[in-house]
Design a protein around this motif. Sequence first.
Motif, PDB file in Angstrom:
ATOM      1  N   VAL A 148       0.819  -1.137  -0.110  1.00 51.63           N
ATOM      2  CA  VAL A 148      -0.150   0.012   0.014  1.00 51.63           C
ATOM      3  C   VAL A 148       0.797   1.309   0.103  1.00 51.63           C
ATOM      4  CG1 VAL A 148      -1.627   1.222   1.427  1.00 51.63           C
ATOM      5  CG2 VAL A 148      -2.071  -1.019   0.948  1.00 51.63           C
ATOM      6  N   GLY A 149       1.776   1.269   0.804  1.00 52.96           N
ATOM      7  CA  GLY A 149       2.721   2.431   0.661  1.00 52.96           C
ATOM      8  C   GLY A 149       3.486   2.747  -0.778  1.00 52.96           C
ATOM      9  N   LYS A 200      -7.719  -1.502   5.460  1.00 52.20           N
ATOM     10  CA  LYS A 200      -8.241  -2.562   4.784  1.00 52.20           C
ATOM     11  C   LYS A 200      -7.325  -3.621   4.574  1.00 52.20           C
ATOM     12  CE  LYS A 200     -10.553  -1.377   1.111  1.00 52.20           C
ATOM     13  NZ  LYS A 200     -10.945  -0.898  -0.337  1.00 52.20           N
ATOM     14  N   ALA A 201      -6.107  -3.461   4.369  1.00 47.51           N
ATOM     15  CA  ALA A 201      -5.019  -4.722   4.516  1.00 47.51           C
ATOM     16  C   ALA A 201      -4.766  -5.233   5.730  1.00 47.51           C
ATOM     17  CB  ALA A 201      -3.817  -4.249   4.034  1.00 47.51           C
ATOM     18  N   GLU A 202      -4.961  -4.459   6.886  1.00 46.17           N
ATOM     19  CA  GLU A 202      -5.131  -5.236   8.116  1.00 46.17           C
ATOM     20  C   GLU A 202      -6.376  -6.102   8.459  1.00 46.17           C
ATOM     21  OE1 GLU A 202      -4.463  -2.451  11.093  1.00 46.17           O
ATOM     22  OE2 GLU A 202      -2.255  -1.967  10.450  1.00 46.17           O
ATOM     23  N   ALA A 238      -6.138 -10.141   9.157  1.00 46.39           N
ATOM     24  CA  ALA A 238      -6.537 -10.450  10.427  1.00 46.39           C
ATOM     25  C   ALA A 238      -7.874 -11.776  10.065  1.00 46.39           C
ATOM     26  CB  ALA A 238      -7.317  -9.834  11.181  1.00 46.39           C
ATOM     27  N   LYS A 239      -8.672 -11.461   9.035  1.00 44.81           N
ATOM     28  CA  LYS A 239      -9.519 -12.372   8.587  1.00 44.81           C
ATOM     29  C   LYS A 239      -8.867 -13.851   8.083  1.00 44.81           C
ATOM     30  CE  LYS A 239     -13.650 -12.959   5.746  1.00 44.81           C
ATOM     31  NZ  LYS A 239     -14.565 -12.127   4.604  1.00 44.81           N
ATOM     32  N   GLU A 291      -3.809   6.451   1.978  1.00 42.95           N
ATOM     33  CA  GLU A 291      -2.828   5.501   2.464  1.00 42.95           C
ATOM     34  C   GLU A 291      -3.273   4.834   3.955  1.00 42.95           C
ATOM     35  OE1 GLU A 291       1.764   5.365   4.168  1.00 42.95           O
ATOM     36  OE2 GLU A 291       0.986   7.216   3.647  1.00 42.95           O
ATOM     37  N   LYS A 292      -4.148   5.810   4.678  1.00 38.84           N
ATOM     38  CA  LYS A 292      -4.612   5.177   6.062  1.00 38.84           C
ATOM     39  C   LYS A 292      -5.620   3.976   5.518  1.00 38.84           C
ATOM     40  CE  LYS A 292      -6.600   6.392  10.461  1.00 38.84           C
ATOM     41  NZ  LYS A 292      -6.884   7.541  11.508  1.00 38.84           N
TER      42      LYS A 292
END
Length: 678
Positions: A294-295, A351-353, A357-358, A345-346
């Motif tokens: 993402v970054g 969304k990636a986290e 986690a899922k 970016e946030k």
Amino acid sequence: MPPFKDEHILVIAPGSQTTLAQLGLPESFTPAQLRVSTRMFPAEKKGEWEPIKIRERKITKHKQDVPPDPIDGDTAMAGTDGQTNDADAADDEEGSYYEEDPTTEEGAVYPIREGRVVDWSCLFALMTHIYNTLSPPFHTPILIITQPAWTAQDHEIITQFFFEKFKTPAFCLMDSALAVCYAYGASTATVIDIGYEKCDITAVNDFLINDAGRGTALTGCGGESMTQRLLELLSTKGFARDMCEQLKRSGICEVLPPGTPMPGEAEAEEPSVNPAAAASAGANAAGLKGRGSVGDSTAALRVGASGTDAGDEAQDGEGEDNEGVLDVATIVASGKTSEFLARKEKEKAEKAEKAAAKKAAQEAANAPKPAKLPNAKRMTASFQYTERRPLEEINQNGKRPLQNSNENGEVAPKRPKTPEPQDLNETGASEPIPTSNAQTNGQQNGESTALIRRDVEVGVERFQAATGGILDQVADAVHRCILSVPEVGRRGDFWDNLIIVGNGSRVRGCKEALVAKLHSKYLISPSSATIFTSELPSNFTTPVATGANTPQPQSHMSNSHHGPGVNPLLAAAVTASNPGGLAPPSQHQHLAAQLQMQQYHQQHQHSGHGQTPTSIKLMKMPEYFPEWKDAGIEEAAFLGAQVAAKVVFVVDQGLSKGFMSRTEYNDLGPQGIHEFCM
């Protein structure tokens, strides 16, 4: 005599702590319908007994005088009130009332100690209480299960009491060990009865008790000894006797077989990788990788917005097509490019986290769960300890003051506001006032006390309840009892038919540990039976277990070096190695040797080893009594008493002198019970 009916038969089994009783024999024999504590409390009148503790409560009664109505308009004087109060104070009366306290053991008298009757008056009062509670009809036969420690005089005393007190038409005494054999349907067995303060070991041969060598009321190997052993180990940790007793009854207390290492003594195994932890670690790595991507995309967007490399912007901005087309010119013209890029970016990072986690949760759910360690491999375990404490103390510790209390400090019962059901414990009490130190259960009862429950953690001491020589003492008594059986050839049957009963054996693993102790001390391998056959000379056939090939006396048997107690087989084996150096015996000596060999063959003809067994087994309880599966077979003596009562009173009807009738008692007296008791 008219036949007895099943519903009229009364069976009573007195014990040191609990007495079982039942009126009537059901179609399928069930556990006892009446269980009472074998204890009585002295009554106010000397020589009388009460089944429940009776307490005397002092109360003060206030006499309220109603003032007379004024007559003819007269008014009461000012000093009348003061005189009335003084008179009321003088008229106060002190009274008392009695209430039952079913929870206390203060002043209780136990008539049976270590299987022996120590207080006949108390025992007679207990029998009367049981008889009145069941209220049998007049034509009721009675069967009493006796303890092995009871003497012949004890049998006469209890026989006289039942005939004189209750006028019973038929009476029978049955030994507890014999009753156990009736329950198992075994004619030959070794009964090991582990009770509260003692242990009884009995050898029963064809439904006949072998009194020689019988282990009667062996102290130091009952359930109370296990409690005292736990108290000895845990007293330094603040454990009281009641806590150790409840620990012994819980599922975490276990008797390990001999040679089993404690959880702390076992060799440390290599730490295994938890699949769930591995999945979580992989998920975290994936999350970090996702945040990096993402970054990278936002950095490419920032570069594209400044007008440096449009191709990279198009390549890295493919993931943003799902969120709409960005108007770069409008963003740059507004002057808030940095804030917009930071927000995007946030959002991408969150969304990636969430995705990571899922994925980790899904992998953890699909991963095999680690097996729960059994109790024998856990260093510590917890059990629920229940204690009864005064309600005033609970309210002081629980930060809740007493409510609805009267002048004497007694708490009036308060009606619940809602009719919601509450969980009840084994004494019928619901949830009490919680304390600040532990989670408690229980509720106020009529005696202003409450039950408190809290979890208590215990270490490896819970495995040492039977240490200190308890199992060794029982195993030695079993060995002596079986060796006392006169029929050597049948001793193997006693080793193969072991029966362990008694509430003291309810401790988890107690029966298995005792059998393992017997194996380790007395069992020999079947192959060891032929270890001496290779030493026999070649002109002897190998003996077999039946005794058919036992060597017969030869003409070269020694005539002077062997006495009548010497094993002839061993003597023949020794002399056969040098037959030429011995003188032939005379005809008289030959006949004497032959007679000696025949006597030895008759005495020692058996199918197993008498001194050392080759197999030790526990008998299996019959499965045609489904009601006893959940109750446990530890009280099998009561089941056997029901079977015997059915046979003696209904089927046999006295033809085999299984019971003593009223007419026979009048003719023979109490001493005649020895001709009828089983």
